[in-house]
Design a protein around this motif. Structure first.
Motif, PDB file in Angstrom:
ATOM      1  N   SER A 190     -83.420 -48.123 -14.686  1.00 15.21           N
ATOM      2  CA  SER A 190     -84.465 -47.845 -15.677  1.00 15.21           C
ATOM      3  C   SER A 190     -85.670 -47.178 -15.036  1.00 15.21           C
ATOM      4  O   SER A 190     -86.246 -46.247 -15.608  1.00 15.21           O
ATOM      5  N   LEU A 191     -86.062 -47.643 -13.868  1.00 13.45           N
ATOM      6  CA  LEU A 191     -87.182 -47.019 -13.160  1.00 13.45           C
ATOM      7  C   LEU A 191     -86.857 -45.579 -12.774  1.00 13.45           C
ATOM      8  O   LEU A 191     -87.702 -44.688 -12.895  1.00 13.45           O
ATOM      9  N   LEU A 192     -85.631 -45.356 -12.320  1.00 19.76           N
ATOM     10  CA  LEU A 192     -85.221 -44.003 -11.951  1.00 19.76           C
ATOM     11  C   LEU A 192     -85.217 -43.086 -13.169  1.00 19.76           C
ATOM     12  O   LEU A 192     -85.731 -41.958 -13.118  1.00 19.76           O
ATOM     13  N   ALA A 193     -84.667 -43.561 -14.282  1.00 23.42           N
ATOM     14  CA  ALA A 193     -84.638 -42.752 -15.505  1.00 23.42           C
ATOM     15  C   ALA A 193     -86.049 -42.474 -16.011  1.00 23.42           C
ATOM     16  O   ALA A 193     -86.350 -41.356 -16.445  1.00 23.42           O
ATOM     17  N   ALA A 194     -86.926 -43.470 -15.945  1.00 24.62           N
ATOM     18  CA  ALA A 194     -88.304 -43.274 -16.408  1.00 24.62           C
ATOM     19  C   ALA A 194     -89.020 -42.231 -15.552  1.00 24.62           C
ATOM     20  O   ALA A 194     -89.748 -41.383 -16.083  1.00 24.62           O
ATOM     21  N   ALA A 195     -88.812 -42.291 -14.253  1.00 21.65           N
ATOM     22  CA  ALA A 195     -89.438 -41.297 -13.371  1.00 21.65           C
ATOM     23  C   ALA A 195     -88.944 -39.894 -13.700  1.00 21.65           C
ATOM     24  O   ALA A 195     -89.737 -38.936 -13.755  1.00 21.65           O
ATOM     25  N   ILE A 196     -87.660 -39.757 -13.941  1.00 27.09           N
ATOM     26  CA  ILE A 196     -87.092 -38.447 -14.290  1.00 27.09           C
ATOM     27  C   ILE A 196     -87.650 -37.965 -15.624  1.00 27.09           C
ATOM     28  O   ILE A 196     -88.018 -36.798 -15.782  1.00 27.09           O
ATOM     29  N   LEU A 197     -87.726 -38.879 -16.606  1.00 25.57           N
ATOM     30  CA  LEU A 197     -88.194 -38.490 -17.933  1.00 25.57           C
ATOM     31  C   LEU A 197     -89.680 -38.152 -17.962  1.00 25.57           C
ATOM     32  O   LEU A 197     -90.104 -37.320 -18.766  1.00 25.57           O
ATOM     33  N   PHE A 198     -90.466 -38.780 -17.105  1.00 20.68           N
ATOM     34  CA  PHE A 198     -91.896 -38.453 -17.084  1.00 20.68           C
ATOM     35  C   PHE A 198     -92.156 -37.061 -16.523  1.00 20.68           C
ATOM     36  O   PHE A 198     -93.131 -36.416 -16.908  1.00 20.68           O
ATOM     37  N   VAL A 199     -91.288 -36.568 -15.639  1.00 20.92           N
ATOM     38  CA  VAL A 199     -91.459 -35.199 -15.124  1.00 20.92           C
ATOM     39  C   VAL A 199     -90.622 -34.184 -15.903  1.00 20.92           C
ATOM     40  O   VAL A 199     -90.752 -32.982 -15.682  1.00 20.92           O
ATOM     41  N   ILE A 218     -80.034 -30.946 -15.007  1.00 22.58           N
ATOM     42  CA  ILE A 218     -79.922 -32.128 -14.151  1.00 22.58           C
ATOM     43  C   ILE A 218     -80.589 -33.319 -14.823  1.00 22.58           C
ATOM     44  O   ILE A 218     -80.099 -34.449 -14.736  1.00 22.58           O
ATOM     45  N   VAL A 219     -81.702 -33.074 -15.503  1.00 23.70           N
ATOM     46  CA  VAL A 219     -82.372 -34.142 -16.249  1.00 23.70           C
ATOM     47  C   VAL A 219     -81.435 -34.692 -17.317  1.00 23.70           C
ATOM     48  O   VAL A 219     -81.311 -35.911 -17.482  1.00 23.70           O
ATOM     49  N   ALA A 265     -77.815 -43.949 -28.410  1.00 27.69           N
ATOM     50  CA  ALA A 265     -78.534 -42.796 -28.966  1.00 27.69           C
ATOM     51  C   ALA A 265     -79.130 -41.929 -27.863  1.00 27.69           C
ATOM     52  O   ALA A 265     -79.056 -40.696 -27.926  1.00 27.69           O
ATOM     53  N   ILE A 266     -79.707 -42.556 -26.835  1.00 30.97           N
ATOM     54  CA  ILE A 266     -80.262 -41.772 -25.725  1.00 30.97           C
ATOM     55  C   ILE A 266     -79.159 -41.020 -25.006  1.00 30.97           C
ATOM     56  O   ILE A 266     -79.317 -39.836 -24.667  1.00 30.97           O
ATOM     57  N   ALA A 267     -78.016 -41.670 -24.779  1.00 35.67           N
ATOM     58  CA  ALA A 267     -76.907 -40.997 -24.098  1.00 35.67           C
ATOM     59  C   ALA A 267     -76.402 -39.808 -24.902  1.00 35.67           C
ATOM     60  O   ALA A 267     -76.041 -38.768 -24.332  1.00 35.67           O
ATOM     61  N   VAL A 268     -76.392 -39.929 -26.217  1.00 34.93           N
ATOM     62  CA  VAL A 268     -75.919 -38.821 -27.063  1.00 34.93           C
ATOM     63  C   VAL A 268     -76.967 -37.708 -27.142  1.00 34.93           C
ATOM     64  O   VAL A 268     -76.638 -36.529 -27.022  1.00 34.93           O
ATOM     65  N   LEU A 269     -78.221 -38.062 -27.343  1.00 36.84           N
ATOM     66  CA  LEU A 269     -79.260 -37.035 -27.497  1.00 36.84           C
ATOM     67  C   LEU A 269     -79.511 -36.259 -26.209  1.00 36.84           C
ATOM     68  O   LEU A 269     -79.857 -35.083 -26.249  1.00 36.84           O
ATOM     69  N   TRP A 270     -79.347 -36.900 -25.063  1.00 37.76           N
ATOM     70  CA  TRP A 270     -79.589 -36.233 -23.785  1.00 37.76           C
ATOM     71  C   TRP A 270     -78.284 -35.788 -23.123  1.00 37.76           C
ATOM     72  O   TRP A 270     -78.295 -35.439 -21.949  1.00 37.76           O
TER      73      TRP A 270
END
Length: 109
Positions: A17-26, A38-39, A68-73
């Motif tokens: 979750s921390l890794l995904a949040a860091a990726i999503l914030f950038v 890659i995102v 839903a997140i897996a499908v949308l992204w």
């Protein structure tokens, strides 16, 4: 010296979750380039991983959220999202990952 008592719970979903949040914030900074693919890969894979940890923790209410997140992204058949709504969705999903990472826990055996 006092001996530390280990926590009765473990949070397996916290690291992904921390890794995904860091990726999503950038992610909004990377939308214009090829790096956004890659995102998409990273977020969709990490959503499946966090969803699996939610299943293991028997916290079923997280399953539709991360599905839903897996499908949308998803990068395989990407949706043609753009604009301010899609840019705002990145930090919103990051916050969802952070909340889930803190809440999904299982009892140590």
């Amino acid at each position: 010296m006092t001996q530390r008592v280990p926590s009765p719970y473990q949070r397996n979903a916290l690291a992904p979750s921390l890794l995904a949040a860091a990726i999503l914030f950038v992610a909004p900074l990377l939308m214009a380039g090829d790096w956004f693919l890659i995102v998409l890969f990273a977020v969709s894979i990490l959503a499946v991983i966090v969803g699996w940890f939610a299943i293991q923790a028997r916290q079923w209410w997280w399953i539709p959220v991360f599905a839903a997140i897996a499908v949308l992204w998803n990068p395989v058949l990407p949706f043609p999202f753009s604009g301010p709504v899609w840019i705002a969705a990145q930090p919103v999903a990051a916050i969802v990952f952070l909340v889930a990472g803190g809440m999904i826990r299982i009892e140590r055996k």
